[in-house]
Design a protein around this motif. Sequence first.
Motif, mmCIF file in Angstrom:
data_model
loop_
_atom_site.group_PDB
_atom_site.id
_atom_site.type_symbol
_atom_site.label_atom_id
_atom_site.label_comp_id
_atom_site.label_asym_id
_atom_site.label_seq_id
_atom_site.Cartn_x
_atom_site.Cartn_y
_atom_site.Cartn_z
ATOM 1 N N ALA A 180 0.567 -1.101 -0.062
ATOM 2 C CA ALA A 180 -0.004 -0.032 -0.063
ATOM 3 C C ALA A 180 0.823 1.349 0.063
ATOM 4 C CB ALA A 180 -1.130 -0.124 1.252
ATOM 5 N N THR A 181 2.045 1.192 0.780
ATOM 6 C CA THR A 181 2.774 2.210 0.747
ATOM 7 C C THR A 181 3.573 2.683 -0.565
ATOM 8 O OG1 THR A 181 3.167 1.933 3.028
ATOM 9 C CG2 THR A 181 5.013 3.414 1.890
ATOM 10 N N LEU A 182 3.934 1.481 -1.184
ATOM 11 C CA LEU A 182 4.709 1.741 -2.551
ATOM 12 C C LEU A 182 3.654 2.138 -3.738
ATOM 13 C CD1 LEU A 182 6.709 -1.549 -2.452
ATOM 14 C CD2 LEU A 182 7.452 0.885 -1.866
ATOM 15 N N LEU A 183 2.428 1.575 -3.535
ATOM 16 C CA LEU A 183 1.336 2.077 -4.366
ATOM 17 C C LEU A 183 1.054 3.746 -4.167
ATOM 18 C CD1 LEU A 183 -1.227 -0.776 -4.246
ATOM 19 C CD2 LEU A 183 0.105 -0.011 -6.503
ATOM 20 N N HIS A 184 0.889 4.242 -3.044
ATOM 21 C CA HIS A 184 0.621 5.619 -2.715
ATOM 22 C C HIS A 184 1.791 6.287 -3.104
ATOM 23 C CE1 HIS A 184 -0.301 9.063 -0.750
ATOM 24 N NE2 HIS A 184 0.892 9.285 -0.118
ATOM 25 N N LEU A 185 3.219 5.817 -2.955
ATOM 26 C CA LEU A 185 4.545 6.349 -3.528
ATOM 27 C C LEU A 185 4.473 6.729 -5.087
ATOM 28 C CD1 LEU A 185 7.065 7.676 -3.160
ATOM 29 C CD2 LEU A 185 8.016 5.393 -2.960
#
Length: 479
Positions: free
Chosen positions: A12-17
């Motif tokens: 989820a963090t990488l998708l947001h980034l």
Amino acid sequence: MPNFEHPQYPEATLLHLESMVPCRESQVSSLLSIFGEREHFSFPSIFIYGHTSSGKTYVMQTLLETLELPHVFVNCVECFTSRLLLEEILTQLQSLSSENKHGSYVPCDTFNDFVRLFKQEIITQDLQNQTVYIVLDKAEQLREMEANVLPGFLRLQEMTDRNVTVIFLSEIVWELFRPNTGCLEPFTLYFPDYSIGNLQKILSHYHPPEYSADFYAAYINILLGVFYTVCRDLKELRHLAALNFTKYCEPVVRGEANERDTRRLWKNIESHLKKAMQTVYLREISSSQWERIQQDDGEPGHLKGLSAHAHVELPYYSKFLLIAAYLASYNPARTDKRFFLKHHGKIKKTNFLKKHEKTSNHLLGPKPFPLDRLLAILYSIVDNKVAPTANIFSQAYSPRDGFFGLMHDLQDPSSCLPTLGLLSYGRITSLVTLQLLTLVGHDDQLDGPKYKCTVSLDFIRAIARTVNFDIIKYLYDFL
């Protein structure tokens, strides 16, 4: 699935980034690989370069904040001395702890003191087991500081024996940084300019919620078609997109067109965008003033106050000097008596042809004029406006004495008039330097230098308005 892969961070963090840094996936993937895991030692220094608005600062801030990595971000333009720079780094380092959000002032005079204090702060903040990133934005300013600052930052990891990475953000290449004495080479990473497709994708991402994405994408396509050849700065293009979108939507708001009627929408905004193209980067007026001008003027092709030439800042009496030069360039010399002599008596109308019976001097272009004629006209037009103690003249001079009287006054200042005097030659030279006047021939000629005024009618009318002078009354072409 995100394009970025890293075992330490959740999906989820990488998708947001990924959603936060469009069109920079390759550069972010490289940086994630270089950073590794928090406790891993990274490169001692990374040098990131690219043109203005290529996303260097934004990508680094977004990456470090999204991944919650301990970092210090310093602008080298704001911290323009080595002492300010080192103290700012230490102060921000103190604020990394949750207890102390605002670091206290830490005096630091030398780089040796900085190394010692930096090691202490790393222990105090309990950051020994993770990488600390120091980002130096506008790093080209480091070349103006002491010779040991740049090599010191390149070897900071070695000197402190701590897990620290220094990241340099610059608009120039590393070869212009490299010291002659040699240094530890950083890892270099290039941020290329955004292509027109990248700009289309990024700008379309910020569409207003009340309009469809396709409608805003069509507007961005029109905007880039006009501005891309003269401006590829993403920040400036975003400003222009926000500023002109209201005008683009007017036919839709009034019900004269729908969102798919691209031709009608283009015809409505075409002249407006071309006029706005003259003020790219200038910020001569605020956004609210721009919108007010749109509402006041029915025709966008006649927007006022947007030309840089209308806002040239000149000293008060230099404006009168430029006005006098314009009158001397575009009025025949034989008309000076009619325009500038108060008691010229009766002049026969046959001496002045009607407007349709003569060739316009503005079509023929400016004519050269001698210095004594310029000063005579200046004396006439400022006679009623200048204060008796005005210090625009260094010696007294009466233009009625002619040029040879002027030369006599230079030799014998005691014979000068008390009211006005010889115009400082520096003011004329300044106007020539600004290319508002042109020197014709050489200034060492026996009959004196000659000049031509190179400004346009609109320009001089704007200048004349600032001093409440009606220049049209003194132009032969407008009789």
